[in-house]
Write a protein that holds these residues in place. Structure first.
Motif, PDB file in Angstrom:
ATOM      1  N   UNK A 241       0.830  -1.207   0.000  1.00 55.35           N
ATOM      2  CA  UNK A 241       0.000   0.000   0.000  1.00 55.35           C
ATOM      3  C   UNK A 241       0.865   1.258   0.000  1.00 55.35           C
ATOM      4  N   UNK A 242       1.928   1.231   0.790  1.00 54.90           N
ATOM      5  CA  UNK A 242       2.831   2.393   0.837  1.00 54.90           C
ATOM      6  C   UNK A 242       3.422   2.672  -0.537  1.00 54.90           C
ATOM      7  N   UNK A 243       3.862   1.614  -1.221  1.00 48.99           N
ATOM      8  CA  UNK A 243       4.483   1.776  -2.538  1.00 48.99           C
ATOM      9  C   UNK A 243       3.460   2.190  -3.584  1.00 48.99           C
ATOM     10  N   UNK A 244       2.211   1.750  -3.418  1.00 46.57           N
ATOM     11  CA  UNK A 244       1.170   2.168  -4.365  1.00 46.57           C
ATOM     12  C   UNK A 244       0.884   3.657  -4.246  1.00 46.57           C
ATOM     13  N   UNK A 245       1.093   4.199  -3.048  1.00 49.27           N
ATOM     14  CA  UNK A 245       0.909   5.634  -2.830  1.00 49.27           C
ATOM     15  C   UNK A 245       2.102   6.421  -3.349  1.00 49.27           C
ATOM     16  N   UNK A 246       3.304   5.888  -3.102  1.00 47.06           N
ATOM     17  CA  UNK A 246       4.538   6.574  -3.503  1.00 47.06           C
ATOM     18  C   UNK A 246       5.539   5.537  -3.994  1.00 47.06           C
ATOM     19  N   UNK A 247       5.633   5.401  -5.315  1.00 51.19           N
ATOM     20  CA  UNK A 247       6.530   4.373  -5.859  1.00 51.19           C
ATOM     21  C   UNK A 247       7.990   4.799  -5.876  1.00 51.19           C
ATOM     22  N   UNK A 248       8.280   5.956  -5.283  1.00 56.69           N
ATOM     23  CA  UNK A 248       9.674   6.385  -5.126  1.00 56.69           C
ATOM     24  C   UNK A 248      10.118   6.310  -3.660  1.00 56.69           C
ATOM     25  N   UNK A 249       9.278   5.709  -2.822  1.00 55.74           N
ATOM     26  CA  UNK A 249       9.579   5.665  -1.387  1.00 55.74           C
ATOM     27  C   UNK A 249      10.544   4.507  -1.110  1.00 55.74           C
ATOM     28  N   UNK A 250      11.829   4.831  -1.101  1.00 55.53           N
ATOM     29  CA  UNK A 250      12.881   3.815  -1.032  1.00 55.53           C
ATOM     30  C   UNK A 250      12.846   3.010   0.264  1.00 55.53           C
ATOM     31  N   UNK A 251      12.390   3.632   1.366  1.00 52.39           N
ATOM     32  CA  UNK A 251      12.354   2.908   2.642  1.00 52.39           C
ATOM     33  C   UNK A 251      11.408   1.709   2.577  1.00 52.39           C
TER      34      UNK A 251
END
Length: 362
Positions: A241-251
Motif C-alpha cells: 500500500x505504501x508503494x502504491x501511494x509513492x513508488x519512489x519511497x525507497x524505505x
C-alpha cells in the motif's frame, strides 16, 4: 545675463541669512518636518523590503527572503514582524544559529512577543541545544497552553532524547487538542514501538492511516512493526500500500525486502533492494541488506561489492562491516574478515562481537 546671475546669487544669499535667523521654535518645527520625511521614507523602504521578503518566502526562496527581511530591519530597527519572519526564513534555510540570534534580539526589543519562544525552541532543537529548546517550549506553553503545535514539537524533542514516556505525554496532549492530527498518532506509535509495545504502536499507526490514508510513511511503519511481530503477510500488505501511494519511497522497498528475507524469499528481496538503491543511490542500508541477501545466494563477490558501497556511504555502519566480514571469510580473506568484525564490534555490533570472538584471535 550677468545681472540676472547676480540677482540669483543675491536671492540665495538672502535665503541663507533668513535661515540663520530662525527662532528656536521655528528651528524645532523645521527639524520635526525633516524627521517626519526621513522617517516616512525609511518606513516605505522597510515595508517594501518586508513585502518582497514575504513573496520570496512563499516562493521558498529563503536566501532572498533573508536578505529582504534584513534590509527591512536595517531601515527600521524596531520592525518586530520583520525580525520574526527573518527567523522563520533562517529556520527554513537550516540556519538555526542565526534564527536563535534573531529571535533573541526580537525578545529583547519586545519581551511580550511570546510566539517567538516557539520558533526559538525549534531553532534550538535543530541546533541540538536540547536544554535550551526544552526551556523555550515551556515558555511557549506558558504563553499558549492550548497550542497543539507546541506540544507536538515538544514531543519530537523528547523522542530525540529517547525519553519516550515524556514524548507520549506530549503527543497525547496534541491529539487531545487536535484529534485528527495523523502525525501525532504516527509519532506516538513510534514511541511505543521503541518501547517494544508493538500492538499499541500498530494501533496508533492505524489511527494515523485512518486520519490520512495517503501517508506512505505511516503504512511503512505499520509494515516494519508487523515484521517485528513476525506477521509477515500483514507487513507485505502495508508495504504494498505504501508503494502504491509513492513508488519512489525507497524505505518501503528496503523494508519490504527485509520482510521477504525473513520469509525466505531471497530472490524477491534482492529485487526490492535493487529498487531501493535505484531510487536512492545514497542509502547505505539498501546496499548492506543486498549484501546480506547476496551472501545467502552464495554470491560472495557481489556481497563484498555491496558491503563496500555501504561502507563508502557510511563509515560508521556496523552492519555493513559484519556483512563484509562474512563475505571476506567465504572468499578466504580471514584477516580482512576479522578486521571488519573488530570494527563492527567497536561500533557496538553484538553480531560482530560474536563473529570476532568465535573466529578470530585477540
Amino acid at each position: 545675463m550677468k545681472h540676472l546671475f547676480m540677482s540669483l546669487l543675491l536671492c540665495f544669499s538672502m535665503q541663507a541669512i533668513a535661515q540663520e535667523t530662525l527662532t528656536e521654535e521655528e528651528i524645532r518645527y523645521r527639524d520635526s518636518i525633516i524627521n517626519i520625511n526621513e522617517s516616512s521614507l525609511a518606513t516605505a523602504v522597510s515595508q517594501k523590503n518586508y513585502n518582497e521578503g514575504i513573496a520570496a518566502f512563499n516562493a521558498k526562496n529563503y536566501p532572498l527572503a533573508i536578505s529582504k527581511y534584513k534590509a527591512a530591519i536595517e531601515a527600521d530597527q524596531n520592525f518586530i514582524a520583520a525580525y520574526f519572519n527573518l527567523a522563520l526564513a533562517e529556520n527554513e534555510a537550516e540556519k538555526p544559529k542565526d534564527a536563535i540570534q534573531t529571535l533573541s534580539v526580537l525578545l529583547k526589543i519586545d519581551p511580550t512577543y511570546t510566539k517567538a519562544y516557539f520558533q526559538r525552541a525549534i531553532a534550538n532543537q535543530k541546533n541540538n541545544n536540547f536544554a535550551a529548546a526544552e526551556n523555550d517550549y515551556e515558555l511557549a506553553l506558558k504563553a499558549e497552553p492550548n497550542n497543539p503545535n507546541v506540544y507536538y514539537n515538544y514531543g519530537t524533542l523528547m523522542f530525540l532524547q529517547k525519553n519516550y514516556d515524556a514524548a507520549i505525554v506530549k503527543f497525547s496532549k496534541t491529539i487531545q487538542l487536535e484529534p485528527k492530527n495523523a502525525f501525532a498518532y504516527n509519532d506516538r506509535g513510534s514511541c511505543k514501538r521503541m518501547k517494544g509495545d508493538y500492538s499499541a504502536a500498530v494501533s496508533d499507526y492505524e489511527m494515523a492511516a485512518k486520519m490520512n490514508e495517503n501517508l506512505a510513511f505511516v503504512l511503512n511503519n505499520i509494515g516494519s512493526t508487523k515484521t517485528k511481530m513476525k506477521d509477515y503477510e500483514a507487513a507485505l500488505k502495508a508495504f504494498n500500500r505504501a508503494i502504491s501511494i509513492d513508488n519512489t519511497f525507497y524505505l518501503s522497498y528496503n523494508n519490504r525486502g527485509v520482510c521477504l528475507m525473513e520469509m525466505g524469499k531471497t530472490v524477491e528481496a534482492i529485487k526490492d533492494f535493487d529498487k531501493c538503491v535505484r531510487t536512492n543511490p545514497s542509502y547505505a542500508p539498501g546496499y548492506s541488506n543486498r549484501a546480506g541477501a547476496q551472501f545467502k545466494m552464495k554470491e560472495y563477490s557481489k556481497a563484498l561489492a555491496d558491503a563496500n558501497l555501504a561502507i563508502q556511504l557510511d563509515k560508521e555502519f556496523a552492519d555493513a562491516y559484519v556483512n563484509r566480514g562474512m563475505a571476506k571469510e567465504m572468499l578466504r580473506n580471514m584477516n580482512g574478515a576479522c578486521e571488519d568484525w573488530h570494527k563492527a564490534t567497536e561500533l557496538g555490533s553484538i553480531l560482530g562481537k560474536h563473529y570476532q570472538s568465535t573466529n578470530c584471535s585477540n
